[in-house]
Motif scaffolding. Sequence first.
Motif, mmCIF file in Angstrom:
data_model
loop_
_atom_site.group_PDB
_atom_site.id
_atom_site.type_symbol
_atom_site.label_atom_id
_atom_site.label_comp_id
_atom_site.label_asym_id
_atom_site.label_seq_id
_atom_site.Cartn_x
_atom_site.Cartn_y
_atom_site.Cartn_z
ATOM 1 N N GLU A 55 -48.432 -5.143 -1.828
ATOM 2 C CA GLU A 55 -48.158 -5.636 -0.870
ATOM 3 C C GLU A 55 -48.469 -6.904 -0.416
ATOM 4 O OE1 GLU A 55 -44.761 -3.903 0.526
ATOM 5 O OE2 GLU A 55 -44.846 -3.003 -1.446
ATOM 6 N N LYS A 56 -49.640 -7.052 -0.368
ATOM 7 C CA LYS A 56 -50.811 -8.016 -0.027
ATOM 8 C C LYS A 56 -50.223 -9.303 -1.103
ATOM 9 C CE LYS A 56 -54.848 -6.291 2.400
ATOM 10 N NZ LYS A 56 -56.153 -6.197 1.825
ATOM 11 N N LEU A 57 -50.453 -8.834 -2.383
ATOM 12 C CA LEU A 57 -49.915 -9.873 -3.285
ATOM 13 C C LEU A 57 -48.175 -10.802 -2.879
ATOM 14 C CD1 LEU A 57 -50.961 -9.141 -6.656
ATOM 15 C CD2 LEU A 57 -51.534 -10.320 -5.262
ATOM 16 N N LYS A 58 -46.944 -9.514 -2.425
ATOM 17 C CA LYS A 58 -45.995 -9.785 -2.489
ATOM 18 C C LYS A 58 -45.899 -10.137 -0.499
ATOM 19 C CE LYS A 58 -43.232 -6.181 -2.120
ATOM 20 N NZ LYS A 58 -42.645 -5.305 -2.325
ATOM 21 N N ASN A 59 -47.024 -10.857 -0.021
ATOM 22 C CA ASN A 59 -46.159 -10.737 0.949
ATOM 23 C C ASN A 59 -47.069 -12.304 1.294
ATOM 24 O OD1 ASN A 59 -44.548 -9.065 2.433
ATOM 25 N ND2 ASN A 59 -46.156 -7.601 2.238
ATOM 26 N N SER A 60 -48.185 -13.003 0.611
ATOM 27 C CA SER A 60 -49.086 -14.024 0.276
ATOM 28 C C SER A 60 -48.189 -15.269 0.571
ATOM 29 C CB SER A 60 -49.396 -13.969 -1.140
ATOM 30 O OG SER A 60 -50.441 -15.140 -1.145
ATOM 31 N N ASP A 61 -48.792 -15.906 1.130
ATOM 32 C CA ASP A 61 -48.525 -17.374 1.793
ATOM 33 C C ASP A 61 -48.275 -18.006 0.523
ATOM 34 O OD1 ASP A 61 -47.698 -16.964 4.279
ATOM 35 O OD2 ASP A 61 -50.167 -16.956 4.915
ATOM 36 N N ASP A 62 -49.094 -17.928 -0.738
ATOM 37 C CA ASP A 62 -48.802 -18.521 -1.709
ATOM 38 C C ASP A 62 -47.694 -17.870 -2.192
ATOM 39 O OD1 ASP A 62 -49.425 -19.198 -4.788
ATOM 40 O OD2 ASP A 62 -52.052 -20.052 -3.429
ATOM 41 N N GLY A 63 -47.716 -19.165 -2.481
ATOM 42 C CA GLY A 63 -46.070 -19.057 -3.473
ATOM 43 C C GLY A 63 -46.189 -18.682 -4.883
ATOM 44 N N ALA A 64 -47.251 -18.927 -6.105
ATOM 45 C CA ALA A 64 -47.534 -18.505 -7.293
ATOM 46 C C ALA A 64 -47.673 -16.813 -7.041
ATOM 47 C CB ALA A 64 -48.338 -19.274 -7.611
ATOM 48 N N ILE A 65 -48.790 -16.057 -5.950
ATOM 49 C CA ILE A 65 -49.516 -14.877 -5.648
ATOM 50 C C ILE A 65 -48.088 -13.960 -5.559
ATOM 51 C CG2 ILE A 65 -50.448 -13.910 -4.290
ATOM 52 C CD1 ILE A 65 -52.965 -15.798 -4.779
ATOM 53 N N LYS A 66 -46.862 -14.359 -4.421
ATOM 54 C CA LYS A 66 -45.821 -13.778 -4.256
ATOM 55 C C LYS A 66 -45.376 -13.674 -5.623
ATOM 56 C CE LYS A 66 -42.434 -13.555 -0.647
ATOM 57 N NZ LYS A 66 -41.888 -14.009 0.164
#
Length: 199
Positions: free
Chosen positions: A102-113
């Motif tokens: 969930e943290k990855l999907k909601n990251s501000d970093d586009g690549a991490i998201k």
Amino acid sequence: MCLAIKLIYEKNLKININNLCVGTLHSIFLNILEEFRDYTRLKRNYTLWDQFDQQYVIYKNIHKFQKFDLDGSLFGKGSWWTIAGSIANQINKISEEALDIEKLKNSDDGAIKQLGLCYEAYCELQYKENALDFSMIQKELLNLLESEPAVLEKLKERYKYFMIDEYQDTNSIQERILFKLLNDNQNICVVGDDDQGLY
């Protein structure tokens, strides 16, 4: 015969070797999952994907993953097969580090998201296929231990002592699982070699 069991016989120690649990972490974790399968997402006759199976399933469903890396910056460029292998490697790293999706999907970093969304798509495939891969064995067990306190307590009563060889090769999720399984006595012995560390 394993050296520890041989020594037990030679020293004539009064130990019931049937109470010993010897194996790789993956095999022990898989046995626990099988025993408590009713508490997991797994149904009967689930399949275990090896590295080739994992890459092949991603390759067959590459259209589900393409949209997460249109410019090739996440998974690289090359044949669909090569890209499927790169996707599998990234997914395994996320599982082995027990990252919060969930943290990855909601990251501000586009690549991490995008990685988080890709991982979610892969998990949906596994759920649909009633399958596990080697890194997901660990993820499923961690989920089981965190969501089912009664199962965790039963396992903590069962496993009184831990001895881990090649400890330098354990990853974050394996360490988290081991420390969850420790009872109040914290009886753990590890053997490792920093010069051979993979992580």
